[in-house]
Motif scaffolding. Structure first.
Motif, PDB file in Angstrom:
ATOM      1  N   PHE A   1      -5.767  -4.036  -6.418  1.00 46.18           N
ATOM      2  CA  PHE A   1      -4.962  -5.193  -6.812  1.00 46.18           C
ATOM      3  C   PHE A   1      -3.502  -4.887  -6.531  1.00 46.18           C
ATOM      4  O   PHE A   1      -3.109  -3.737  -6.359  1.00 46.18           O
ATOM      5  CB  PHE A   1      -5.177  -5.556  -8.283  1.00 46.18           C
ATOM      6  N   THR A   2      -2.708  -5.932  -6.498  1.00 45.65           N
ATOM      7  CA  THR A   2      -1.257  -5.820  -6.394  1.00 45.65           C
ATOM      8  C   THR A   2      -0.648  -6.951  -7.207  1.00 45.65           C
ATOM      9  O   THR A   2      -1.300  -7.985  -7.416  1.00 45.65           O
ATOM     10  CB  THR A   2      -0.778  -5.878  -4.924  1.00 45.65           C
ATOM     11  N   SER A   3       0.557  -6.743  -7.679  1.00 44.98           N
ATOM     12  CA  SER A   3       1.223  -7.810  -8.433  1.00 44.98           C
ATOM     13  C   SER A   3       2.717  -7.786  -8.144  1.00 44.98           C
ATOM     14  O   SER A   3       3.263  -6.780  -7.696  1.00 44.98           O
ATOM     15  CB  SER A   3       0.943  -7.688  -9.926  1.00 44.98           C
ATOM     16  N   TYR A   4       3.360  -8.917  -8.401  1.00 47.34           N
ATOM     17  CA  TYR A   4       4.803  -9.038  -8.239  1.00 47.34           C
ATOM     18  C   TYR A   4       5.309 -10.107  -9.183  1.00 47.34           C
ATOM     19  O   TYR A   4       4.555 -10.942  -9.673  1.00 47.34           O
ATOM     20  CB  TYR A   4       5.175  -9.355  -6.783  1.00 47.34           C
ATOM     21  N   THR A   5       6.607 -10.068  -9.462  1.00 49.48           N
ATOM     22  CA  THR A   5       7.213 -11.076 -10.326  1.00 49.48           C
ATOM     23  C   THR A   5       8.057 -12.027  -9.488  1.00 49.48           C
ATOM     24  O   THR A   5       8.551 -11.660  -8.415  1.00 49.48           O
ATOM     25  CB  THR A   5       8.096 -10.434 -11.421  1.00 49.48           C
ATOM     26  N   CYS A   6       8.206 -13.235  -9.992  1.00 47.04           N
ATOM     27  CA  CYS A   6       8.974 -14.257  -9.285  1.00 47.04           C
ATOM     28  C   CYS A   6       9.427 -15.306 -10.289  1.00 47.04           C
ATOM     29  O   CYS A   6       9.016 -15.284 -11.444  1.00 47.04           O
ATOM     30  CB  CYS A   6       8.130 -14.885  -8.179  1.00 47.04           C
ATOM     31  N   GLN A   7      10.274 -16.224  -9.830  1.00 46.05           N
ATOM     32  CA  GLN A   7      10.799 -17.259 -10.716  1.00 46.05           C
ATOM     33  C   GLN A   7      10.748 -18.625 -10.051  1.00 46.05           C
ATOM     34  O   GLN A   7      10.814 -18.729  -8.824  1.00 46.05           O
ATOM     35  CB  GLN A   7      12.250 -16.970 -11.083  1.00 46.05           C
ATOM     36  N   SER A   8      10.691 -19.632 -10.908  1.00 43.77           N
ATOM     37  CA  SER A   8      10.860 -21.006 -10.445  1.00 43.77           C
ATOM     38  C   SER A   8      12.355 -21.262 -10.323  1.00 43.77           C
ATOM     39  O   SER A   8      13.170 -20.441 -10.746  1.00 43.77           O
ATOM     40  CB  SER A   8      10.255 -21.991 -11.444  1.00 43.77           C
ATOM     41  N   GLY A   9      12.713 -22.404  -9.828  1.00 44.07           N
ATOM     42  CA  GLY A   9      14.094 -22.850  -9.909  1.00 44.07           C
ATOM     43  C   GLY A   9      14.328 -23.415 -11.297  1.00 44.07           C
ATOM     44  O   GLY A   9      13.443 -23.370 -12.152  1.00 44.07           O
ATOM     45  N   PRO A  10      15.513 -23.966 -11.559  1.00 40.74           N
ATOM     46  CA  PRO A  10      15.766 -24.587 -12.857  1.00 40.74           C
ATOM     47  C   PRO A  10      14.748 -25.702 -13.136  1.00 40.74           C
ATOM     48  O   PRO A  10      14.474 -26.528 -12.273  1.00 40.74           O
ATOM     49  CB  PRO A  10      17.176 -25.160 -12.712  1.00 40.74           C
ATOM     50  N   VAL A  11      14.181 -25.693 -14.327  1.00 39.88           N
ATOM     51  CA  VAL A  11      13.114 -26.626 -14.696  1.00 39.88           C
ATOM     52  C   VAL A  11      13.707 -27.753 -15.544  1.00 39.88           C
ATOM     53  O   VAL A  11      14.441 -27.505 -16.493  1.00 39.88           O
ATOM     54  CB  VAL A  11      12.004 -25.887 -15.466  1.00 39.88           C
ATOM     55  N   SER A  12      13.373 -29.001 -15.190  1.00 41.22           N
ATOM     56  CA  SER A  12      13.899 -30.139 -15.936  1.00 41.22           C
ATOM     57  C   SER A  12      12.803 -30.938 -16.650  1.00 41.22           C
ATOM     58  O   SER A  12      13.106 -31.826 -17.441  1.00 41.22           O
ATOM     59  CB  SER A  12      14.680 -31.070 -15.007  1.00 41.22           C
ATOM     60  N   ALA A  13      11.543 -30.625 -16.368  1.00 42.58           N
ATOM     61  CA  ALA A  13      10.420 -31.328 -17.002  1.00 42.58           C
ATOM     62  C   ALA A  13       9.221 -30.383 -17.066  1.00 42.58           C
ATOM     63  O   ALA A  13       9.125 -29.436 -16.287  1.00 42.58           O
ATOM     64  CB  ALA A  13      10.055 -32.581 -16.207  1.00 42.58           C
ATOM     65  N   ASP A  14       8.306 -30.658 -18.009  1.00 45.12           N
ATOM     66  CA  ASP A  14       7.074 -29.867 -18.093  1.00 45.12           C
ATOM     67  C   ASP A  14       6.382 -29.871 -16.742  1.00 45.12           C
ATOM     68  O   ASP A  14       6.421 -30.868 -16.012  1.00 45.12           O
ATOM     69  CB  ASP A  14       6.125 -30.458 -19.131  1.00 45.12           C
ATOM     70  N   LEU A  15       5.737 -28.751 -16.412  1.00 46.45           N
ATOM     71  CA  LEU A  15       5.010 -28.686 -15.147  1.00 46.45           C
ATOM     72  C   LEU A  15       3.862 -27.704 -15.249  1.00 46.45           C
ATOM     73  O   LEU A  15       3.826 -26.859 -16.131  1.00 46.45           O
ATOM     74  CB  LEU A  15       5.946 -28.306 -13.993  1.00 46.45           C
ATOM     75  N   THR A  16       2.917 -27.858 -14.332  1.00 45.90           N
ATOM     76  CA  THR A  16       1.851 -26.885 -14.154  1.00 45.90           C
ATOM     77  C   THR A  16       2.067 -26.252 -12.793  1.00 45.90           C
ATOM     78  O   THR A  16       2.030 -26.932 -11.766  1.00 45.90           O
ATOM     79  CB  THR A  16       0.461 -27.549 -14.232  1.00 45.90           C
ATOM     80  N   ASN A  17       2.342 -24.961 -12.803  1.00 48.11           N
ATOM     81  CA  ASN A  17       2.588 -24.224 -11.572  1.00 48.11           C
ATOM     82  C   ASN A  17       1.259 -23.661 -11.065  1.00 48.11           C
ATOM     83  O   ASN A  17       0.505 -23.072 -11.823  1.00 48.11           O
ATOM     84  CB  ASN A  17       3.581 -23.088 -11.825  1.00 48.11           C
ATOM     85  N   VAL A  18       0.979 -23.857  -9.779  1.00 45.99           N
ATOM     86  CA  VAL A  18      -0.261 -23.364  -9.181  1.00 45.99           C
ATOM     87  C   VAL A  18       0.089 -22.440  -8.020  1.00 45.99           C
ATOM     88  O   VAL A  18       0.777 -22.848  -7.075  1.00 45.99           O
ATOM     89  CB  VAL A  18      -1.148 -24.521  -8.673  1.00 45.99           C
ATOM     90  N   ALA A  19      -0.363 -21.198  -8.118  1.00 47.81           N
ATOM     91  CA  ALA A  19      -0.228 -20.238  -7.015  1.00 47.81           C
ATOM     92  C   ALA A  19      -1.592 -20.132  -6.340  1.00 47.81           C
ATOM     93  O   ALA A  19      -2.616 -19.996  -7.013  1.00 47.81           O
ATOM     94  CB  ALA A  19       0.226 -18.880  -7.527  1.00 47.81           C
ATOM     95  N   THR A  20      -1.597 -20.208  -5.008  1.00 43.64           N
ATOM     96  CA  THR A  20      -2.843 -20.137  -4.242  1.00 43.64           C
ATOM     97  C   THR A  20      -2.732 -19.002  -3.245  1.00 43.64           C
ATOM     98  O   THR A  20      -1.712 -18.858  -2.563  1.00 43.64           O
ATOM     99  CB  THR A  20      -3.090 -21.468  -3.502  1.00 43.64           C
ATOM    100  N   VAL A  21      -3.782 -18.188  -3.151  1.00 41.73           N
ATOM    101  CA  VAL A  21      -3.814 -17.103  -2.180  1.00 41.73           C
ATOM    102  C   VAL A  21      -4.932 -17.380  -1.179  1.00 41.73           C
ATOM    103  O   VAL A  21      -6.008 -17.860  -1.537  1.00 41.73           O
ATOM    104  CB  VAL A  21      -4.012 -15.726  -2.856  1.00 41.73           C
TER     105      VAL A  21
END
Length: 166
Positions: A56-76
């Protein structure tokens, strides 16, 4: 994607840890991560290591400034022994939008010259989270000012009032 759910103040970024694992029997190559809500989390082909079975491998990252609720989906997507494989995971971001209101009353009053004017200051928590360290400034009526922490903490929807004169 970790955490599965988080709260951020409006205008702040959400932070994620993306973990990619290979539970299969073939080495995964040419891994590509896409993420439309948090482009910083996307990774192009060649930027991630190949994953042998069980790796396995992992990394950290960020969204931009958030102005409303959201569901973030990462796809590999990856190649596995000549075939294509893909997976996705989602994380919920809840935006906290604090709000406070202040009212100084009365709006107007008639007083004799040289006498004090009296006011009532009301502070209301209009947001969804408790407020603390509330401070009030009033350059025209310094007796109406209150330093941070001198007023009670306010639960959502709660108010406090106090009289003052100048």
């Amino acid at each position: 994607t970790d955490p599965a759910e988080q709260e951020v103040l409006i205008g702040q970024s959400a932070s994620f840890t993306i973990t990619l694992a290979n539970p299969g029997g073939s080495t995964l190559t040419d891994l590509v991560v896409t993420d439309t809500e948090a482009p910083d989390c996307a990774r192009p082909s060649g930027s991630l290591p190949d994953l042998d079975p069980g790796d396995f491998t992992s990394y950290t990252c960020q969204s931009g400034p958030v102005s409303a609720d959201l569901t973030n989906v990462a796809t590999v997507a990856a190649n596995a022994g000549g075939g294509a494989v893909n997976a996705s995971d989602s994380a919920r971001v809840l935006v906290i939008n604090p709000g406070v209101a202040i009212v100084k009353s009365p709006d107007s009053q008639l007083i004799d010259a040289g006498t004090a004017a009296s006011f009532t200051i009301s502070v209301t928590n209009q947001g969804p989270e408790p407020l603390s360290d509330i401070a009030v400034s009033d350059p025209l009526a310094p007796d109406c000012e209150r330093s941070a922490g001198s007023l009670p903490d306010l639960a959502p929807g709660e108010s406090t009032s106090y009289p003052c004169t100048t």
